[in-house]
Write a protein that holds these residues in place. Sequence first.
Motif, PDB file in Angstrom:
ATOM      1  N   HIS A 134      -4.853 -10.805  -3.268  1.00 11.73           N
ATOM      2  CA  HIS A 134      -4.079  -9.640  -3.705  1.00 11.73           C
ATOM      3  C   HIS A 134      -2.763 -10.041  -4.382  1.00 11.73           C
ATOM      4  O   HIS A 134      -2.207  -9.273  -5.154  1.00 11.73           O
ATOM      5  CB  HIS A 134      -3.849  -8.683  -2.538  1.00 11.73           C
ATOM      6  N   HIS A 147     -14.655  -8.059  -2.522  1.00  9.65           N
ATOM      7  CA  HIS A 147     -14.759  -7.292  -1.283  1.00  9.65           C
ATOM      8  C   HIS A 147     -16.221  -7.034  -0.899  1.00  9.65           C
ATOM      9  O   HIS A 147     -16.555  -6.977   0.281  1.00  9.65           O
ATOM     10  CB  HIS A 147     -13.965  -5.986  -1.392  1.00  9.65           C
ATOM     11  N   HIS A 171      -6.419   2.731   3.432  1.00 12.77           N
ATOM     12  CA  HIS A 171      -5.681   1.777   4.263  1.00 12.77           C
ATOM     13  C   HIS A 171      -4.502   2.480   4.949  1.00 12.77           C
ATOM     14  O   HIS A 171      -4.233   2.241   6.127  1.00 12.77           O
ATOM     15  CB  HIS A 171      -5.160   0.606   3.410  1.00 12.77           C
ATOM     16  N   PHE A 176       0.815  -1.214   0.000  1.00 10.69           N
ATOM     17  CA  PHE A 176       0.000   0.000   0.000  1.00 10.69           C
ATOM     18  C   PHE A 176       0.851   1.268   0.000  1.00 10.69           C
ATOM     19  O   PHE A 176       0.357   2.348  -0.286  1.00 10.69           O
ATOM     20  CB  PHE A 176      -0.920   0.030   1.227  1.00 10.69           C
ATOM     21  N   PHE A 217     -12.320  -6.938  -7.967  1.00 14.48           N
ATOM     22  CA  PHE A 217     -11.960  -6.199  -6.743  1.00 14.48           C
ATOM     23  C   PHE A 217     -13.237  -5.759  -6.028  1.00 14.48           C
ATOM     24  O   PHE A 217     -13.387  -5.922  -4.809  1.00 14.48           O
ATOM     25  CB  PHE A 217     -11.083  -4.984  -7.078  1.00 14.48           C
ATOM     26  N   THR A 271      -4.922  -7.156   7.449  1.00 14.52           N
ATOM     27  CA  THR A 271      -5.869  -6.036   7.501  1.00 14.52           C
ATOM     28  C   THR A 271      -7.274  -6.470   7.905  1.00 14.52           C
ATOM     29  O   THR A 271      -7.998  -5.738   8.573  1.00 14.52           O
ATOM     30  CB  THR A 271      -5.872  -5.268   6.166  1.00 14.52           C
ATOM     31  N   HIS A 310     -14.118  -0.631   4.035  1.00 12.17           N
ATOM     32  CA  HIS A 310     -14.619  -1.291   2.832  1.00 12.17           C
ATOM     33  C   HIS A 310     -16.129  -1.130   2.670  1.00 12.17           C
ATOM     34  O   HIS A 310     -16.642  -1.257   1.556  1.00 12.17           O
ATOM     35  CB  HIS A 310     -14.169  -2.749   2.778  1.00 12.17           C
ATOM     36  N   HIS A 354      -8.943   3.967  -2.264  1.00 14.10           N
ATOM     37  CA  HIS A 354      -8.987   2.799  -1.391  1.00 14.10           C
ATOM     38  C   HIS A 354      -7.634   2.507  -0.740  1.00 14.10           C
ATOM     39  O   HIS A 354      -7.547   2.333   0.471  1.00 14.10           O
ATOM     40  CB  HIS A 354      -9.483   1.574  -2.176  1.00 14.10           C
ATOM     41  N   PHE A 409     -11.278  -2.239   9.026  1.00 14.46           N
ATOM     42  CA  PHE A 409     -11.248  -2.735   7.648  1.00 14.46           C
ATOM     43  C   PHE A 409     -12.662  -2.729   7.067  1.00 14.46           C
ATOM     44  O   PHE A 409     -12.878  -2.325   5.915  1.00 14.46           O
ATOM     45  CB  PHE A 409     -10.672  -4.155   7.613  1.00 14.46           C
ATOM     46  N   HIS A 450      -7.418 -13.502   1.729  1.00  7.66           N
ATOM     47  CA  HIS A 450      -7.297 -12.107   1.312  1.00  7.66           C
ATOM     48  C   HIS A 450      -5.887 -11.799   0.819  1.00  7.66           C
ATOM     49  O   HIS A 450      -5.700 -11.151  -0.214  1.00  7.66           O
ATOM     50  CB  HIS A 450      -7.670 -11.178   2.475  1.00  7.66           C
TER      51      HIS A 450
HETATM   52 CU1  CUO Z   1      -8.427  -6.257  -0.111  1.00 10.65          CU
HETATM   53 CU2  CUO Z   1      -8.746  -3.070   1.014  1.00 10.65          CU
HETATM   54  O1  CUO Z   1      -8.396  -4.391  -0.551  1.00 10.65           O
HETATM   55  O2  CUO Z   1      -7.845  -4.776   1.314  1.00 10.65           O
END
Ligand code: CUO
Length: 677
Positions: A203, A229, A356, A72, A225, A382, A392, A352, A388, A199
């Motif tokens: 990513h 989520h 974070h 990030f 994405f 996260t 989200h 987004h 979180f 998660h």
């Molecule tokens: Cu998966 Cu905010 O994208 O953590």
Amino acid sequence: PNEPMLSPKGDDNTLFQLTEQFLNEDYMNNGIEINNRYGEMANKVIPLKELSQLPQFNLARRLPADAEFSTFLPAHQEMADEVIDELLSVPENQLQDFLSLCVYARVNLNPQLFNYCYSVALMHRKDTKNVPIQNFAETFPSKFMDSQVFAQARESAAVSAQGAPRVPIIIPRDYTATDLDVEHRLAYFREDIGVNLHHWHWHLVYPFSARQRQVVDKDRRGELFFYMHQQIIARYNGERLNNALARVKKFSNWDEPIPEGYFPKLDSLTTSRGWPPRQANMVWQNLNRPIDGLNITVADMQRWRRNVEEAIATGIAQRADGTTQALDIDTLGNIIESSILSPNPQLYGALHNNGHSFAAYMHDPTHRYLESFSVMADEATTMRDPFFYRWHAFVDDLFQRFKESTHVRSYTRSELENPGVQITSARVESSTGGQNTLNTFWTQSDVDLSRGLDFSNRGPVYARFTHLNHRPFQYVIDVNNTGNARRTTVRIFIAPKFDERNLPWALSDQRKMFIEMDKFVIPLNAGQNTIVRQSTQSSVTIPFEQTFRNLSQQGNDPRQTDLTSFNYCGCGWPQHMLVPKGTEAGTQYDLFVMLSNYDLDSVNNPDGSTLSCVEASSFCGLKDKLYPDRRSMGYPFDRPSSTAANIQDFILPNMFRQDITIRLQNVTEQNPKNPTN
Ligand code: CUO
């Protein structure tokens, strides 16, 4: 972190022979001694080919070996881009060079940065895409469990002789808070190791940045994405109702204090420090941390947000070159996340990702205290933090506003129906014998920590953790097909039947609560059909062994015939979290089944190279292929209905709604597959 490398595992201790070229300053003078010392323990020594040219790693070298790493952070992302670029630029099939480069990078770079880049490279090189990626919970176990475990693990490893039977270290179920914190009721969901592994792995499969565009540019990745989520938020909201809490409140007013605190009780084995906690009622601060490449203000975030909201309101995205394009959900996903596929990173920022970062640095926004980020900035941790879900929920609300705007029309009847196909009944049958009742309970399972610990040459060290689980069940669907034989896509969802006030839902709200349980294509004969589908076949989940076990243990799983497909196959919601907890009294849910018109579902995927692991295509897509469903993700609930006020109004002949109950049996059982049994 710069220890010489023993191979991952146990019986076959392999040592990479480090010549001077590979040793950094710390080890330069005693490299031979290291080789000798570790060589005695190794039963296989692999000489390394010398590199004709050493990579510079000008950016990546700046990250100290004992720092945390986060994709990030812009500075870290640039470092990762640099390393991934080097690893991908070794010509195909020159694996000795690739190996040497990996070893060199491993010795000279921050271990977490290396691990991330190495994993991405393995996954995206044609000649290594079948090389297994180590289970992250085993290589970096400290990101997944109570730090106290590791002191005990060290002790256990120190006193036990090689081959002695191991007593698992028990991780208590409640170790991060007490029930005085209402949010702690959800700890079993937020801190589930499988959920966090999913998660992290998602990513890894869908990076948002790379110098090679094809690493990022995968079919419908922006939409996925959004959808993956969105489903996490829907699942979390359902769990909140099961715990007598209202749905999560989106974090919308960024000047407001955040009542949810979080004290992770994790230690980093990289930094030898604890992960920073967040007190209750802290507020977002402008960030100025040159070391992380972060210099952003809350006002910047407001500006990007206004620009994104304008795109949503107008249905038009402004490209960087001044031209425009009609906004679609895939582009919006890339804008909001944001990925390098965003049409205009200047205008839309990285809403987004930066959210974070703001959340992760409230305790030290200017690096005054030399503190690292909180769990919010690491994809492996996260989801542990209540914030979180607040963040989200805000992100999801942006997507939902687009779906509710005039730029996305509601489905017409012809897009929902399947002429000639009628579902006459649909039910769930539990392996315990009950009909239309799903049964949940708690299970204790073991995970091996030894790979992620430096003293590990003494066999496994098991940690035993408690997680939600459910009795297997099957769906039974009776269908009357008055037309010709044909294919159909079966879509199965569930949602709580009542909201937090115990009132029946309006469909405009309940549609966001439906969680996907399964989706599969089957042939329908003309006339009567009965479809039977096992819960373990779900397109959302991967089996327990695929989430947790190392590859040698996976070999014992008959479903895992081809071990080489693990890389993609680690992505998937964990099977043990498929069914929401429910309550001991029993919670009522709507089971929704739909058989959609396959002519409108099908995609043209070239055959061949099919994966032989259990795939979780609903959340993770298919490797190197098109997303296996042409409809919008979340169909038919991704858009509001223009006609139906509630779920019963929505039902057409090719759909079915059934009342079911989810009942928690509040007992804890041992996983029969625990290696220590
Ligand atoms: Cu998966 Cu905010 O994208 O953590």
